[in-house]
Enzyme design. Structure first.
Site, PDB file in Angstrom:
ATOM      1  N   LYS A  53       0.847  -1.209   0.000  1.00 43.52           N
ATOM      2  CA  LYS A  53       0.000   0.000   0.000  1.00 43.52           C
ATOM      3  C   LYS A  53       0.876   1.250   0.000  1.00 43.52           C
ATOM      4  CE  LYS A  53      -3.788  -2.561   1.931  1.00 43.52           C
ATOM      5  NZ  LYS A  53      -4.434  -3.154   3.092  1.00 43.52           N
ATOM      6  N   GLN A  97      -4.869  -1.848   9.210  1.00 46.97           N
ATOM      7  CA  GLN A  97      -4.689  -3.173   8.610  1.00 46.97           C
ATOM      8  C   GLN A  97      -5.296  -4.248   9.523  1.00 46.97           C
ATOM      9  OE1 GLN A  97      -3.257  -3.781   5.493  1.00 46.97           O
ATOM     10  NE2 GLN A  97      -4.022  -5.844   5.868  1.00 46.97           N
ATOM     11  N   ASP A 120     -11.554   2.214   3.352  1.00 48.04           N
ATOM     12  CA  ASP A 120     -11.853   0.793   3.164  1.00 48.04           C
ATOM     13  C   ASP A 120     -13.364   0.564   3.001  1.00 48.04           C
ATOM     14  OD1 ASP A 120      -9.748  -0.998   3.022  1.00 48.04           O
ATOM     15  OD2 ASP A 120      -9.359  -0.956   5.187  1.00 48.04           O
TER      16      ASP A 120
END
Ligand code: NAP
Length: 285
Positions: A53, A97, A120
Site C-alpha cells: 500500500k 490493517q 476501506d
C-alpha cells in the site's frame, strides 16, 4: 478456452488515472493527498500488504504515513491514534490493517474511524450508503471486481450473477454492486444447498470463499465470466485461488488468474477511494 482477465493491467490503468488526477490537483489547487496506514503487531502477511500500500501511494503521488504499533498496544491507545488521525488535515484516508491482535475489538476500531476518511468503506455508515446506492467510497475488493467485469465488455444488466461467500468485506457488498448494475443476484454460502446447480446457472460467477480449488469446471456454465477472489497459500508456498483454474478455463469465456487477477485491484481501488476522500474534504466533489 477462456480469455484471461489481466488484473495487473487493469489495476495499472486505475492507478494511472489516480496519478494523473493527483498531479492535476496538486498543480492546479495545491492539494496534497495523504493516506495513514496503521499496523499493529508483526504478522508477516499484514506487513507485506502494508508495504504494498505504501508503494502504491508513492506511485500515484500520495503522501503515506505509517504507524507501526507494537503487538502489546491496547485498544485505548489504538483508538487514541485513530482520533488523532481523524483530526489530522494531512490525512485524507485512514486504513487500519486487519486482522488486529485478539485483545482489540476490530468493530470498535472500525467504528472510530471518521466515515469521511474510511477509505476501506467498512464503517457502518458507509456500508449503509452502499445499500442505498448513495456511496462515497466503494469497498475496495468488490469495486475492483466490478472494474474487472467491466474490462471484459460484459453488460451485467439482466445477467444471472452468483456470488459465493457472504462476508461483510467481499460477498455481501459484491452482491449489492452487481444488483446496482441490474444483475439478478444469488448469494451462496456454506449452508447453501445445490451449490453446483446454482453455479451452473451463473453468467457471472464471483467466488470469495477461501478454499483452494473449490469451484471446478463442472460447476461452470459454458461462456460464464469467472472472477476468483480467493487467495490461498498452499503447503508448497504457492498462491492459489478458490477456482480450479485448469478445468474452469475450459468452460469460462473470461477468467481471472490467481495471482494477478483481483489481488492487484484491491490496492488500486484503495488509491481511488483516498483520492475521492481528499477531493470531498477539499469540497471539490
Ligand atoms: P470469509 O470472511 O472467511 O468468508 C468466507 C465465505 O465463504 C463465508 O460466507 C462462508 O460461508 C463461505 N463459504 C465457506 N465455505 C463454503 C462452502 N463450502 N460453500 C459455500 N460457501 C462457503 O472470507 P473473505 O474475507 O470473504 O475472503 C474470501 C477469500 O477471498 C479468501 O481467500 C481471502 O483471502 C480472499 N480475499 C482476497 C482479497 C483480494 O484482494 N484478492 C481481498 C479480500 C479477501 P458462511 O458465511 O456460511 O460461513
Amino acid at each position: 478456452m477462456a480469455q484471461l482477465i489481466d488484473g495487473k493491467a487493469v489495476s495499472a490503468a486505475v492507478k494511472a488515472e489516480v496519478a494523473e488526477e493527483t498531479a492535476k490537483l496538486r498543480d492546479e489547487k495545491g492539494l496534497k493527498v495523504g493516506l495513514a496506514v496503521v499496523i499493529v503487531g508483526s504478522d508477516p502477511a499484514s506487513r507485506v500488504y502494508v508495504n504494498n500500500k505504501k508503494k502504491a501511494c508513492e506511485a500515484v503521488g500520495f503522501q503515506s504515513y505509517e504507524y507501526a504499533l507494537d503487538e502489546s498496544t491496547t485498544q485505548e491507545q489504538l483508538l487514541d491514534l485513530v482520533n488523532v488521525l481523524n483530526r489530522d488535515d494531512r490525512v485524507n484516508g485512514i486504513l487500519v490493517q486487519l486482522p488486529l491482535p485478539k485483545h482489540i475489538d476490530e468493530k470498535a476500531v472500525i467504528n472510530a474511524i471518521s466515515p469521511d476518511k474510511d477509505v476501506d468503506a467498512f464503517h457502518p455508515i458507509n456500508v449503509g450508503k452502499i445499500m442505498i446506492g448513495e456511496y462515497s467510497f466503494l469497498p475496495c475488493t468488490p469495486a475492483g471486481v466490478m472494474r474487472l467485469i467491466e474490462s471484459t465488455g460484459t453488460d451485467i444488466t439482466g445477467k444471472q450473477c452468483v456470488v459465493i461467500g457472504r462476508s461483510n468485506i467481499v460477498g455481501k457488498p459484491q452482491a449489492m454492486l452487481l444488483l446496482q448494475k441490474n444483475g439478478t443476484v444469488t448469494i451462496c454460502h456454506s449452508k447453501t444447498k445445490n451449490l453446483k446447480e446454482i453455479c451452473l446457472g451463473a453468467d457471472i460467477l464471483v467466488v470469495a470463499i477461501g478454499r483452494a480449488n473449490f469451484v471446478t469446471g463442472d460447476m461452470i456454465k459454458e461462456g460464464a465470466v469467472v472472477i476468483d477472489v480467493g487467495m490461498n497459500r498452499l503447503e508448497n508456498g504457492k498462491l492459489c485461488g478458490d477456482v480450479e483454474f485448469e478445468s474452469a478455463e475450459k468452460k469460462a469465456s473470461f477468467i481471472t488468474p490467481v495471482p494477478g487477477g483481483v489481488g492487484p485491484m484491491t490496492i488500486a481501488m484503495l488509491m481511488k477511494n483516498t483520492l475521492t476522500a481528499a477531493k470531498q474534504q477539499a469540497g471539490i466533489e
